[in-house]
Design a protein around this motif. Structure first.
Motif, PDB file in Angstrom:
ATOM      1  N   GLY A  14     -32.096  75.523  71.040  1.00 57.12           N
ATOM      2  CA  GLY A  14     -32.691  74.270  70.606  1.00 57.12           C
ATOM      3  C   GLY A  14     -32.710  74.043  69.118  1.00 57.12           C
ATOM      4  N   SER A  15     -33.477  73.023  68.719  1.00 56.53           N
ATOM      5  CA  SER A  15     -33.621  72.601  67.330  1.00 56.53           C
ATOM      6  C   SER A  15     -35.081  72.731  66.921  1.00 56.53           C
ATOM      7  CB  SER A  15     -33.160  71.147  67.175  1.00 56.53           C
ATOM      8  OG  SER A  15     -33.441  70.651  65.886  1.00 56.53           O
ATOM      9  N   LEU A  16     -35.308  73.227  65.711  1.00 59.35           N
ATOM     10  CA  LEU A  16     -36.679  73.371  65.227  1.00 59.35           C
ATOM     11  C   LEU A  16     -37.401  72.031  65.217  1.00 59.35           C
ATOM     12  CD1 LEU A  16     -36.069  75.730  62.170  1.00 59.35           C
ATOM     13  CD2 LEU A  16     -36.485  76.342  64.554  1.00 59.35           C
ATOM     14  N   SER A  17     -36.671  70.987  64.908  1.00 58.87           N
ATOM     15  CA  SER A  17     -37.245  69.640  64.924  1.00 58.87           C
ATOM     16  C   SER A  17     -36.408  68.756  65.823  1.00 58.87           C
ATOM     17  CB  SER A  17     -37.295  69.030  63.520  1.00 58.87           C
ATOM     18  OG  SER A  17     -37.702  67.675  63.585  1.00 58.87           O
ATOM     19  N   GLY A  18     -37.108  67.995  66.673  1.00 60.50           N
ATOM     20  CA  GLY A  18     -36.417  67.062  67.544  1.00 60.50           C
ATOM     21  C   GLY A  18     -36.756  65.624  67.257  1.00 60.50           C
ATOM     22  N   GLU A  19     -37.549  65.398  66.174  1.00 64.66           N
ATOM     23  CA  GLU A  19     -37.882  64.015  65.840  1.00 64.66           C
ATOM     24  C   GLU A  19     -38.471  63.853  64.457  1.00 64.66           C
ATOM     25  OE1 GLU A  19     -39.765  60.108  67.926  1.00 64.66           O
ATOM     26  OE2 GLU A  19     -40.578  62.029  68.570  1.00 64.66           O
ATOM     27  N   HIS A  20     -39.422  64.677  64.076  1.00 60.71           N
ATOM     28  CA  HIS A  20     -40.190  64.437  62.856  1.00 60.71           C
ATOM     29  C   HIS A  20     -39.585  65.059  61.615  1.00 60.71           C
ATOM     30  CE1 HIS A  20     -43.254  62.348  64.992  1.00 60.71           C
ATOM     31  NE2 HIS A  20     -43.595  63.377  65.723  1.00 60.71           N
ATOM     32  N   GLY A  21     -38.508  65.789  61.735  1.00 58.31           N
ATOM     33  CA  GLY A  21     -37.864  66.373  60.573  1.00 58.31           C
ATOM     34  C   GLY A  21     -38.446  67.730  60.196  1.00 58.31           C
ATOM     35  N   ASP A  22     -37.874  68.315  59.164  1.00 64.69           N
ATOM     36  CA  ASP A  22     -38.239  69.677  58.779  1.00 64.69           C
ATOM     37  C   ASP A  22     -39.400  69.720  57.799  1.00 64.69           C
ATOM     38  OD1 ASP A  22     -36.094  70.852  60.287  1.00 64.69           O
ATOM     39  OD2 ASP A  22     -34.731  70.111  58.743  1.00 64.69           O
ATOM     40  N   GLY A  23     -39.329  68.877  56.753  1.00 69.43           N
ATOM     41  CA  GLY A  23     -40.395  68.857  55.766  1.00 69.43           C
ATOM     42  C   GLY A  23     -40.678  70.236  55.212  1.00 69.43           C
ATOM     43  N   GLN A  24     -41.950  70.534  54.988  1.00 74.55           N
ATOM     44  CA  GLN A  24     -42.350  71.855  54.526  1.00 74.55           C
ATOM     45  C   GLN A  24     -42.658  72.772  55.704  1.00 74.55           C
ATOM     46  OE1 GLN A  24     -45.330  71.741  51.473  1.00 74.55           O
ATOM     47  NE2 GLN A  24     -45.551  73.963  51.358  1.00 74.55           N
ATOM     48  N   ALA A  25     -42.941  72.191  56.856  1.00 72.96           N
ATOM     49  CA  ALA A  25     -43.366  72.987  58.001  1.00 72.96           C
ATOM     50  C   ALA A  25     -42.234  73.817  58.588  1.00 72.96           C
ATOM     51  CB  ALA A  25     -43.964  72.085  59.073  1.00 72.96           C
ATOM     52  N   ARG A  26     -40.979  73.322  58.492  1.00 74.11           N
ATOM     53  CA  ARG A  26     -39.900  74.004  59.195  1.00 74.11           C
ATOM     54  C   ARG A  26     -38.678  74.322  58.331  1.00 74.11           C
ATOM     55  NH1 ARG A  26     -42.466  70.817  62.963  1.00 74.11           N
ATOM     56  NH2 ARG A  26     -41.509  68.942  62.136  1.00 74.11           N
ATOM     57  N   ALA A  27     -38.602  73.739  57.135  1.00 74.51           N
ATOM     58  CA  ALA A  27     -37.391  73.960  56.335  1.00 74.51           C
ATOM     59  C   ALA A  27     -37.166  75.432  56.035  1.00 74.51           C
ATOM     60  CB  ALA A  27     -37.481  73.164  55.036  1.00 74.51           C
ATOM     61  N   GLU A  28     -38.226  76.177  55.804  1.00 73.63           N
ATOM     62  CA  GLU A  28     -38.081  77.611  55.515  1.00 73.63           C
ATOM     63  C   GLU A  28     -37.496  78.365  56.708  1.00 73.63           C
ATOM     64  OE1 GLU A  28     -40.829  81.462  54.209  1.00 73.63           O
ATOM     65  OE2 GLU A  28     -41.778  79.521  54.566  1.00 73.63           O
ATOM     66  N   LEU A  29     -37.610  77.798  57.897  1.00 71.54           N
ATOM     67  CA  LEU A  29     -37.147  78.462  59.109  1.00 71.54           C
ATOM     68  C   LEU A  29     -35.719  78.092  59.489  1.00 71.54           C
ATOM     69  CD1 LEU A  29     -40.397  77.858  61.204  1.00 71.54           C
ATOM     70  CD2 LEU A  29     -39.732  79.971  60.039  1.00 71.54           C
ATOM     71  N   LEU A  30     -35.097  77.189  58.746  1.00 69.58           N
ATOM     72  CA  LEU A  30     -33.745  76.744  59.093  1.00 69.58           C
ATOM     73  C   LEU A  30     -32.734  77.888  59.189  1.00 69.58           C
ATOM     74  CD1 LEU A  30     -33.452  73.381  57.102  1.00 69.58           C
ATOM     75  CD2 LEU A  30     -33.613  73.687  59.583  1.00 69.58           C
ATOM     76  N   PRO A  31     -32.841  78.959  58.373  1.00 70.51           N
ATOM     77  CA  PRO A  31     -31.890  80.074  58.543  1.00 70.51           C
ATOM     78  C   PRO A  31     -31.965  80.749  59.904  1.00 70.51           C
ATOM     79  CG  PRO A  31     -32.885  80.168  56.371  1.00 70.51           C
ATOM     80  CD  PRO A  31     -33.624  79.112  57.131  1.00 70.51           C
ATOM     81  N   LYS A  32     -33.033  80.565  60.644  1.00 69.31           N
ATOM     82  CA  LYS A  32     -33.082  81.091  62.004  1.00 69.31           C
ATOM     83  C   LYS A  32     -32.188  80.275  62.937  1.00 69.31           C
ATOM     84  CE  LYS A  32     -37.817  82.954  61.815  1.00 69.31           C
ATOM     85  NZ  LYS A  32     -37.518  84.337  62.267  1.00 69.31           N
ATOM     86  N   MET A  33     -31.979  79.008  62.598  1.00 73.14           N
ATOM     87  CA  MET A  33     -31.224  78.095  63.462  1.00 73.14           C
ATOM     88  C   MET A  33     -29.770  77.960  63.033  1.00 73.14           C
ATOM     89  SD  MET A  33     -32.200  74.092  64.143  1.00 73.14           S
ATOM     90  CE  MET A  33     -31.028  72.947  64.900  1.00 73.14           C
ATOM     91  N   PHE A  34     -29.506  78.034  61.715  1.00 76.09           N
ATOM     92  CA  PHE A  34     -28.157  77.839  61.193  1.00 76.09           C
ATOM     93  C   PHE A  34     -27.688  79.097  60.479  1.00 76.09           C
ATOM     94  CE2 PHE A  34     -29.907  73.484  61.254  1.00 76.09           C
ATOM     95  CZ  PHE A  34     -28.914  72.827  61.977  1.00 76.09           C
ATOM     96  N   PRO A  35     -26.385  79.414  60.548  1.00 73.68           N
ATOM     97  CA  PRO A  35     -25.856  80.586  59.846  1.00 73.68           C
ATOM     98  C   PRO A  35     -25.859  80.375  58.330  1.00 73.68           C
ATOM     99  CG  PRO A  35     -24.089  79.348  60.892  1.00 73.68           C
ATOM    100  CD  PRO A  35     -25.374  78.734  61.362  1.00 73.68           C
ATOM    101  N   PRO A  36     -25.716  81.446  57.555  1.00 77.38           N
ATOM    102  CA  PRO A  36     -25.823  81.342  56.086  1.00 77.38           C
ATOM    103  C   PRO A  36     -24.858  80.341  55.469  1.00 77.38           C
ATOM    104  CG  PRO A  36     -25.948  83.633  56.773  1.00 77.38           C
ATOM    105  CD  PRO A  36     -25.613  82.851  58.000  1.00 77.38           C
ATOM    106  N   HIS A  37     -23.624  80.250  55.993  1.00 74.35           N
ATOM    107  CA  HIS A  37     -22.677  79.328  55.360  1.00 74.35           C
ATOM    108  C   HIS A  37     -23.069  77.868  55.553  1.00 74.35           C
ATOM    109  CE1 HIS A  37     -21.072  80.340  59.440  1.00 74.35           C
ATOM    110  NE2 HIS A  37     -20.892  79.033  59.504  1.00 74.35           N
ATOM    111  N   ILE A  38     -23.772  77.556  56.652  1.00 64.59           N
ATOM    112  CA  ILE A  38     -24.242  76.184  56.842  1.00 64.59           C
ATOM    113  C   ILE A  38     -25.438  75.914  55.930  1.00 64.59           C
ATOM    114  CG2 ILE A  38     -25.273  74.569  58.481  1.00 64.59           C
ATOM    115  CD1 ILE A  38     -22.297  74.982  58.883  1.00 64.59           C
ATOM    116  N   ILE A  39     -26.319  76.907  55.772  1.00 72.52           N
ATOM    117  CA  ILE A  39     -27.427  76.749  54.829  1.00 72.52           C
ATOM    118  C   ILE A  39     -26.886  76.496  53.429  1.00 72.52           C
ATOM    119  CG2 ILE A  39     -29.420  77.884  53.783  1.00 72.52           C
ATOM    120  CD1 ILE A  39     -29.892  77.065  56.674  1.00 72.52           C
TER     121      ILE A  39
END
Length: 927
Positions: free
Chosen positions: A438-463
């Motif tokens: 899945g996706s960390l966010s499905g509607e409200h975006g990443d903001g401060q709540a989830r942006a730090e967690l994006l490396p769990k969802m995307f590989p380093p080259h996408i980050i």
């Protein structure tokens, strides 16, 4: 007021700009570029991830840049400014049979710019997709002021743009190089699911997707550019709708049924948790909540649409027929009012879920993760186990058809280890959603709540590619920094942690809903912003008049929170900023009912005023109108003299001394008070069941007619009517001006008088809604420990509640004509209006009920100096135009003395009380 959005985070902004033109926006960007200041373009501030709050210069588009620039029905497109509220676009498109597909629950206050920033979706995304799917092109400004139009880019156009030698060329060359290098990695890394909102939309730049830079920017949270205008696509809106509601034992059962339902002809597949229904039931009672819900502990709303009502109903029946196959019960809801009531549960979920049925606080944070719909059941089962392992609770609801779940969780933000526990939960929740594809966010975006967690969802080259994407637009990193790229820690800047109260927070009022803790009361506002809606309901009349954030319920709640924190507002209860913001609060209590979390700003204002003016001189209006019952007792000794003086050349001086607006006429005293009429006629007359008629100040001294008519009606119906043996007062005028000590004394003396009647359970019948609400609801805030107060609340009845069930009125065919009725704000908030509707239906042939806002007078508010213009503007919102448009043979009905006074002073009509309408229909008179 802009230090937070609808998230858990707090960042005090550098400044707030409300531009009136694109030139103002560009001038702001120029100043910020010169000074190296960060910039945050913001919509309605209802973002839940924290992306609409930052230590930056905030550009608020909502006040002025809020127009539909062009609407093209033939091509089904519209050009809009970023501050345009979604419902205004939908209203403009509706005459053409069109609508804008994405429809978040905040549709009556969210802006198109905010929706573009967050890639908003809404309940109908299974039919019409996300905002990114509905954006055609964007006019944007870069941080340096460069303006360009972006959208789909054909190969030859891309080559031409890359060849330019200016800032635009540099942007396109950088993005083209990124895509050329990482195209295959982007294809492999982005999960294929309908609600992937996290990260930047790099896949929109792939050749097979039309190299669409507009769609790539949707969901970028203001981190790349400022939207100046947008061209969006519109979709055909079904002329008729219906809905099948499926009931399941629990959320997991509902989620597991989703794959079998996705092939059905539906516009929505929305999930509702039983905890939401329980929270709403706890606040408003069961009748309005459960009527159309089939048995179950969780429900799915499946809306259908067609050209005719019959076709929509038939589709809904076909959908409902599959219920046994998925282990559900079902009902079809065709009535529009019933559907609206059900949708209200869903739309207010973000607010309702922040206060569980037991009153405990719940928070956003892990708000809107999404997984492939066919994996939703397994994910939800694992997620509920995760909450159990952490000892957390929360109400789950959301877009089940797209695999997107919303939840508010009771994070312990006042605990000493709050940050650690919050971080640990979010990290484990992120691992879980990624495990389910899945996706960390499905509607409200990443903001401060989830942006730090994006490396769990995307590989380093996408980050790294995300960083390059932002840098191409914003090389200096000044656009909404530390969101998506180079993210701020998810456990930093948590509002309850970084801004704890430094003032004593024990309230003088009971504040039962928050355990007497004023700090908890100020935390009740979570920023969903329903008070910003321009129409519908009562809340918030002063905001609708001024369009200033500080005059919204949200703005006032935020100021009170900051006042307790003592960081920005440093003079505590003496704060003039807070006083000025609360000054235009009408005390209408609309927020008490309309706010999804039940913010009661009228009570908070009374609490604030009591502390603000402690041991200090008050405004003259507090001594005059705040103590109105006291002065009227003297005035009633010589009413003709008083009326002569208040209408003479001395009137301007008297108004100035009393703090009364110069534009107002002082209402005339009745030549004979209601109580003196009662005494002269000999008091009570033997009859059937006894009732006590409450002789409120306004009926007694100004307008005795409704009192006399009420006596006539009640006696005609067989009641034995009594008035209290001595003078009584509910204390309302002292309460509303924050003179709580005096209000308690008045109310306590009144209880002494009423006690013999209360012990016998005799009904106390109120005619004035504000006073009746004081007896039924606010008395418990003033005297929470007095055992007589619950008895008073139990015995208090409105006139309509008492007479409505009487055989002489129930079900009768009225002979009366048409009635236009204004619902008093306190009826809306505390008393309810169902009984009044029933009585009106018995005494009038046709009833048109106005429910769109306050009359604007609101007791002493509209009479106070400097309030006149706002008072009139509130009345002009709906009430006064409707009264002027009513035919001469239409009776104008308003139970509140304030409502009747506003109508009398600002129109040529003379409104009447429900008691008077009833007396006329029954052919009785209180003369």
């Amino acid at each position: 007021m802009y230090s937070t959005d609808a998230s858990n985070y707090r960042h005090v902004p550098i400044a707030v700009v409300t531009p009136r033109s694109n030139a103002d926006v560009l001038a702001t960007l120029e100043v910020c570029a010169q000074r190296g200041l960060p910039v945050l373009p913001r919509g309605a501030g209802t973002s839940i991830g924290g992306q609409a709050a930052n230590t930056a210069v905030i550009i608020d588009f909502t006040r002025h840049l809020d127009r539909v620039l062009d609407l093209d029905p033939e091509h089904a497109t519209a050009r809009v400014q970023p501050g345009l509220v979604l419902d205004r676009l939908r209203a403009a498109a509706a005459p053409h049979g069109l609508t804008f597909g994405p429809d978040p629950s905040t549709h009556n206050r969210c802006t198109l710019g905010g929706m573009i920033g967050n890639n908003a979706c809404g309940s109908h995304s299974v039919a019409w997709g996300k905002t990114a799917d509905n954006v055609r092109s964007l006019e944007i400004a870069l941080a340096d002021g460069t303006v360009l139009e972006v959208g789909p880019t054909p190969v030859d156009e891309l080559e031409r743009l890359c060849a330019r030698g200016d800032r635009t060329g540099t942007l396109y060359r950088g993005l083209a190089a990124l895509v050329e290098r990482d195209a295959d990695r982007i294809r492999a890394a982005f999960p294929s699911l309908p609600r992937r909102v996290s990260g930047y939309n790099l896949d929109a730049l792939l050749p097979e997707n039309g190299w669409n830079l507009a769609r790539a920017l949707v969901g970028s949270e203001g981190t790349c550019a400022t939207v100046l205008s947008a061209t969006v696509g519109l979709v055909a809106s079904p002329a008729a709708r219906s809905m099948a509601v499926l009931g399941f034992p629990d959320n997991v059962s509902a989620a597991e049924a989703v794959p079998a339902l996705l092939g059905l002809p539906v516009l929505t597949v929305e999930g509702i948790d039983g905890k939401l229904v329980a929270a709403l039931r706890a606040r408003r009672g069961a009748a309005a909540v459960d009527a159309d819900l089939p048995p179950g502990g969780a429900w799915l709303y499946l809306e259908t649409g067609a050209d005719t009502v019959e076709q929509a109903q038939e589709l809904a029946r076909r959908v409902a027929a599959v219920a046994p196959d998925v282990g559900a019960t079902a009902t079809v809801v065709g009535d529009p009012s019933h559907r609206r009531a059900l949708w209200r549960i869903r739309e207010e979920g973000a607010g309702l879920a922040t206060r569980l049925a037991d009153g405990s606080e719940a928070w956003s944070g892990w708000e809107d993760a999404a997984v492939p719909p066919d994996r939703l059941g397994g994910y939800l089962r694992d997620f509920e186990k995760l909450m159990e392992d952490h000892g957390r609770r929360g109400a789950v609801y959301g877009h089940f058809g797209d695999g997107c779940l919303h939840v508010r969780i009771d994070f312990p933000f006042t605990a000493t280890d709050a940050r650690h526990r919050y971080r640990r939960f979010l990290e484990e929740a992120a691992d879980l959603v990624v495990e389910h594809g899945g996706s960390l966010s499905g509607e409200h975006g990443d903001g401060q709540a989830r942006a730090e967690l994006l490396p769990k969802m995307f590989p380093p080259h996408i980050i790294s590619a995300f960083g390059e994407f932002k840098s191409a637009f914003d090389p200096e990193g000044r656009m909404n920094p530390h969101r998506v790229v180079d993210p701020a820690p998810l456990d930093a800047d948590l509002r309850p942690v970084v801004a704890p109260p430094v003032l004593p927070t024990r309230a003088q009022l009971a504040l039962h809903a928050d355990g007497g803790d004023f700090a908890a009361a100020t935390r009740r506002c979570v920023g969903v912003g329903k008070c910003l809606a321009p129409s519908g309901g009562v809340m918030c009349p002063s905001y609708r008049a001024t369009r200033e954030e500080k005059h919204s319920t949200r703005g006032r709640a935020r100021l009170l929170f900051e006042m307790l924190a003592g960081d920005v507002i440093t003079d505590g209860w003496r704060s003039t900023e807070v006083k000025d913001a609360l000054d235009l609060c009408l005390g209408c209590k609309g927020c008490k009912t309309d706010c999804p979390v039940g913010v009661d700003m009228a009570a908070y204002k009374a609490e604030f005023l009591s502390k603000h003016y402690r041991n200090r001189r008050r405004p003259m209006s507090h001594y005059g109108m705040g103590a109105l019952p006291r002065w009227l007792r003297f005035g009633a000794l010589a009413p003709r003299v008083v009326n002569a003086v208040t209408s003479s050349r001395l009137a301007p001086l008297l108004k100035r001394i009393g703090g009364v607006a110069a534009e107002r006429d002082i209402p005339k005293l009745a030549e004979r008070t209601f109580r003196s009429w009662w005494t002269r006629r000999g008091g009570a007359r033997p009859g059937g069941d006894p009732v006590v008629l409450w002789p409120d100040t306004f009926t007694n001294y100004f307008d005795p007619g409704p009192g006399r008519d009420a006596v006539a009606v009640l006696e005609e119906l067989g009641y034995e009517v009594h008035l209290p043996s001595r003078s009584v007062c509910c204390g309302l005028t002292w309460y509303s001006t924050g003179q709580l000590g005096t209000a308690r004394e008045k109310l306590s003396r009144t209880l002494d008088v009423l006690e013999p009647w209360l012990e016998r359970g005799v009904p106390v019948v109120g005619l004035e809604p504000s006073c009746t609400a004081m007896l039924r609801a606010d008395a418990a805030e003033l005297l929470p420990d007095d055992p007589r107060v619950p008895a008073l609340a139990a015995c208090t009845r409105t006139f309509a509640e008492l007479v409505g069930d009487h055989a002489a009125l129930r079900g009768r065919r009225p002979g009366g004509g048409r009635v236009l009725t204004q619902v008093h704000c306190h009826q809306h908030a505390d008393l309810g209006f169902d009984a009044d509707r029933a009585v009106l239906g018995s005494v009038a042939g046709e009833v048109d009920v106005l429910e769109g806002g306050c009359c604007g007078l609101a007791g002493n508010f509209g009479f106070e100096r400097d309030h006149y213009e706002v008072s009139v503007a509130c009345g002009e919102h709906e009430l006064l135009p409707a009264v002027r448009a009513a035919s001469a043979d239409t009776a104008i009905h308003a139970d509140g003395f304030s409502c009747r006074t506003q109508i009398r002073q600002l129109t040529d009509r003379d409104p009447v009380h429900l008691a008077t309408l009833t007396a006329r229909e029954l052919g009785v008179s209180g003369t």
